[in-house]
Each structure stands twice: as C-alpha cells, then as structure tokens.
Scaffold this active site. Sequence first.
Site, PDB file in Angstrom:
ATOM      1  N   LYS A   2      -4.880   7.034 -11.056  1.00 40.27           N
ATOM      2  CA  LYS A   2      -6.155   6.919 -11.778  1.00 40.27           C
ATOM      3  C   LYS A   2      -6.999   8.185 -11.667  1.00 40.27           C
ATOM      4  O   LYS A   2      -7.826   8.463 -12.524  1.00 40.27           O
ATOM      5  CB  LYS A   2      -6.913   5.703 -11.279  1.00 40.27           C
ATOM      6  CG  LYS A   2      -6.159   4.428 -11.656  1.00 40.27           C
ATOM      7  CD  LYS A   2      -6.878   3.170 -11.323  1.00 40.27           C
ATOM      8  CE  LYS A   2      -6.162   1.962 -11.894  1.00 40.27           C
ATOM      9  NZ  LYS A   2      -4.869   1.684 -11.249  1.00 40.27           N
TER      10      LYS A   2
HETATM   11  C1  PLP Z   1      -3.907   0.889 -11.806  1.00 48.50           C
HETATM   12  C2  PLP Z   1      -2.559   0.910 -11.184  1.00 48.50           C
HETATM   13  C3  PLP Z   1      -1.427   0.397 -11.858  1.00 48.50           C
HETATM   14  C4  PLP Z   1      -1.511  -0.257 -13.220  1.00 48.50           C
HETATM   15  O1  PLP Z   1      -1.749   0.661 -14.253  1.00 48.50           O
HETATM   16  P1  PLP Z   1      -2.237   0.190 -15.710  1.00 48.50           P
HETATM   17  O2  PLP Z   1      -2.681   1.418 -16.419  1.00 48.50           O
HETATM   18  O3  PLP Z   1      -3.360  -0.764 -15.454  1.00 48.50           O
HETATM   19  O4  PLP Z   1      -1.070  -0.473 -16.379  1.00 48.50           O
HETATM   20  C5  PLP Z   1      -0.194   0.507 -11.220  1.00 48.50           C
HETATM   21  N1  PLP Z   1      -0.078   1.065 -10.000  1.00 48.50           N
HETATM   22  C6  PLP Z   1      -1.143   1.579  -9.333  1.00 48.50           C
HETATM   23  C7  PLP Z   1      -0.934   2.168  -7.978  1.00 48.50           C
HETATM   24  C8  PLP Z   1      -2.417   1.517  -9.889  1.00 48.50           C
HETATM   25  O5  PLP Z   1      -3.476   2.011  -9.205  1.00 48.50           O
END
Ligand code: PLP
Length: 481
Positions: free
Chosen positions: A115
């Site tokens: 993120k």
């Molecule tokens: C947010 C997250 C996901 C999911 O990603 P999306 O974009 O919501 O599909 C998967 N793994 C980790 C470690 C995350 O922080």
Amino acid sequence: MRTVQYVSTRGQAPELGFEDVLLAGLAGDGGLYVPAQWPQRVTADWRALRGRPYAAVAADLLAPFVGTGPLAQALPRLVGDAYDGFGHPAVTPLVQLDHRLWLLELFHGPTLAFKDVALQLLGRLFDDALGRRGERITIVGATSGDTGSAAIEACRDRDAIEIFILFPKGRTSEVQRRQMTTVPSANVHCIAVEGTFDDCQDLVKAMFADAALRRALSLSAVNSINWARIMAQTVYYAAAAVALGGPEQPVAFVVPTGNFGNIYAGYAARCMGLPVERLIVGTNRNDILARFFASGTLATAGVEPTLSPSMDIQISSNFERYLFDLFGRDAGRLADFMQVFRRDGRMEVGPDQMAQARALFGAHRVDDETTLATMARVHARTGQVIDPHTAIGVATAEAALDDGSVSPDVPVIALGCAHPAKFPEAVAKATGVRPTLPTRLADLYDRSERVTTLANDYGVVSRFVHHTVHDRRGAAARDSA
Ligand SMILES: *Cc1c(COP(=O)(O)O)cnc(C)c1O
C-alpha cells in the site's frame, strides 16, 4: 498529450479531471471514477521504459492520467520524492523463485506493505493540490492493520492534512499498532476504539454521513476506491513486464486479492496495451472472487479470520470498476446489478460476460494449511522468507503453472504484498525463522507510543475529532499571525 477525463461507474456524477477525482475519492452518485478512455501506448512506448529507474517509469506512465496543469508539472518531482524513501533502490525488485516463477517485492516502503507504493505518492499529490488551492482536509479512516500505518506515513507532517485513524483496541498485531502509534507528527491522531474493526468502520461511515461534520472538517478518505491509488499501482506491472522481456514477451500476474484494487491496476495496465496474458486472483478462505470466477455468481458469505488478515474481506469494492467494463460500460446496468447485489447479497452475470471474464482472469483459493506449507517450501527451496499474503500468491502461481492455464513460454509474476516481519508469528511457525525488521525500523519496539483510547460511541469519537481539528487549526492560525 491526450488528457484523461474520468467518469463514474454509476453514470450520474459529472465527468471530472484528475485533480478533482483525486480530492473527491468516491463519486457523488456512489460510483467509482474510471478513465473515460484508457490512454494507449504502442510497442515503442513500452520499450522506452526498459532499464529506466522506477521513478522515471512512473512519471512517464502516469503523465496522461494526470493531464496538464500545475499538478502535472509537479509530477516528476513528486514521484521522485515518493520513491526515494524506499528501502531498495529498484523500489519494486523482481526475485526469481523458479525457472518460470518470479516474485515482485512490493514491500520495501516505509510500512512494509504494497500500500505504500500508492499512498506515498497519494499523500504528496494531496499536499500539492491542497497547498495550491489554500485548502485543508481531515482524513478519517478505520483500519484492521496495514492501511492505517501506510496512510499515516503518507500524510505525516503535511500542513494541509489532519489524519485520524481508528483501530480496534487490542486487536491489531503489535507491529501494526506500533507502526501507527509511534509516528511523532502533530497532524497524526491514533484512536484505539473499545470495540471491533466493524465498530471502527461504522464510526467512520457515521462521520461521513454527518453532513455538518463533513463540511466543517472537509472530511476525506484515502481508501482504495481513490482512483489515484489504482493509477500509481499500474507502474510496477509495467516495470516488471518490461524487465522480463515485454512488450515482445507477454507475462502473467498472480495477485493476492482483497478489495480487488491491486489486481485491477494490472487490468488497467493491460487496457493501456501492456501484453498481459493472464491475471490470476489468489484468495484465502474468504473466497467470494474465486467462487465468482468459477460460477458467474457473486454471493457474499461471512468473513472468517485467516493467517492473511489483509485479505479477510467480504465485498471487494474495486470489483465494480471491472464489472463496469464487463457490462460494456453500461452504467445503468451496473447500477441495477449493484442494487440487487446489495439487497440480496447475490447476483449473477450472463454466460457471455463470464466467457469474457474467464478469458483473462483466473482465481484460486488457498487455505491456511497450504499457506503455511508454501512458506515452508519456498524457504527450503530458495532461502526466501515470505509472508502469508505473498504465500497465497505463490501457491496460486504454482497451481496455475501446474494446470496449464498460462501458456508454456510465459513467465508468471507473483506479487509480494507484505514484508515477512509484519507477520512474524505465522512466518516463524511455518519456517522456524523469526523474520527481523529492516534496520530503519529496528527500534520500533523502543519508540514511545501516542494514542487516545475512546469508547465505541459516535458522540465521543466525533467530538474528539472535531475538537482536535479545531485546536490544531487555531494553533496554525496563531503561528502564521
Ligand atoms: C491490502 C492488502 C491486500 C489486498 O489488496 P487489494 O488491493 O485490497 O486486493 C493483500 N495483501 C496485503 C499484505 C495487503 O496489505
């Protein structure tokens, strides 16, 4: 250069330019913004990205999405700043796990999850746009773990932003809590709510529904429905594909999926002309998307806790963006679909749409036992320590390589979504290795925490937010007087 305009998936909100879409987040009609047309890149444009630094790839790829004007002029500087702070000079390095299997490490940002790649840029875009407009906003969000710390790191020390993150007291991991509460910036406010994650989310929703509060504080959100986050994530798909021989060589991506934001960015890169043969969803036991791609029916079920908590999601909010295209961009039809789905918790798409969806997307469900076994196997065979979310991607990629759903000469790139040190217990259980935090975070357990514990009560929480913003703005006005 052609400038992209943005339309809402529900078709009832005005078409906007990039800066307005950035600041709006959700469209006024409840839909999500998507480009009215995908900017197209020809073979030579992709080839020109080869061997360039990540920030240069980002500036080039994102330019048509941002358009013209002051934000576009600032873009190269903002992407440079955003990715300077990453712990690896390649920003998102590729690591080979097997002769056709690669891991794209997206976790070298400040909070060790993918993120950061989008949010580090988003914070700077917000700051630049708000500074020029002379506006201030208040970001309010609920988190069960990764999003909160990534949002805090993106917004800390930014004059135009106050950020409040609500999390369920005692229910996040210690690493996750400390990544939020040890940030010393005065514009960061962590609230431990005496309740569950759902309570936190309800409190945030209630604040957004409170028109007076919303206006008084200029409330805003940085969750994955913001188009700018998707846009920023298209960059690593392009960088990885060209590194492995694209655009001449097509590739396949496997994406551990929750809200469908990350994999949708891969779809967006493909819509711009990047040769992507397949996009494969990895899910944990919360497998609504795997069931959809198997059956054509989108049907909710209860959320169950797993070893991969960031994927413990029932309704994938960004899936609406893909459905919009699957319905031939018929906003009326999409709005009807979403209405029935919200009412009944279940809705189907027709056989033609399913054939179209399956021609590009695959999906695979991985339970906790296989997740642990995959972490152990990857460690034994390559020495690489991976986190549970990443393991779901690797297990899904191995299944796709076995069942022949990817052409024999196409490399498969599994997305590494979190650093193993974020989930030390699960990693130690599977591999016997207790992963250590990168040196820049090594003193995380010694830093002092700053957090306000509040009752799970709308009046209490909204008053706290209101008074805090009021005090901070008063202080800012005195400082500048
Ligand atoms: C947010 C997250 C996901 C999911 O990603 P999306 O974009 O919501 O599909 C998967 N793994 C980790 C470690 C995350 O922080």
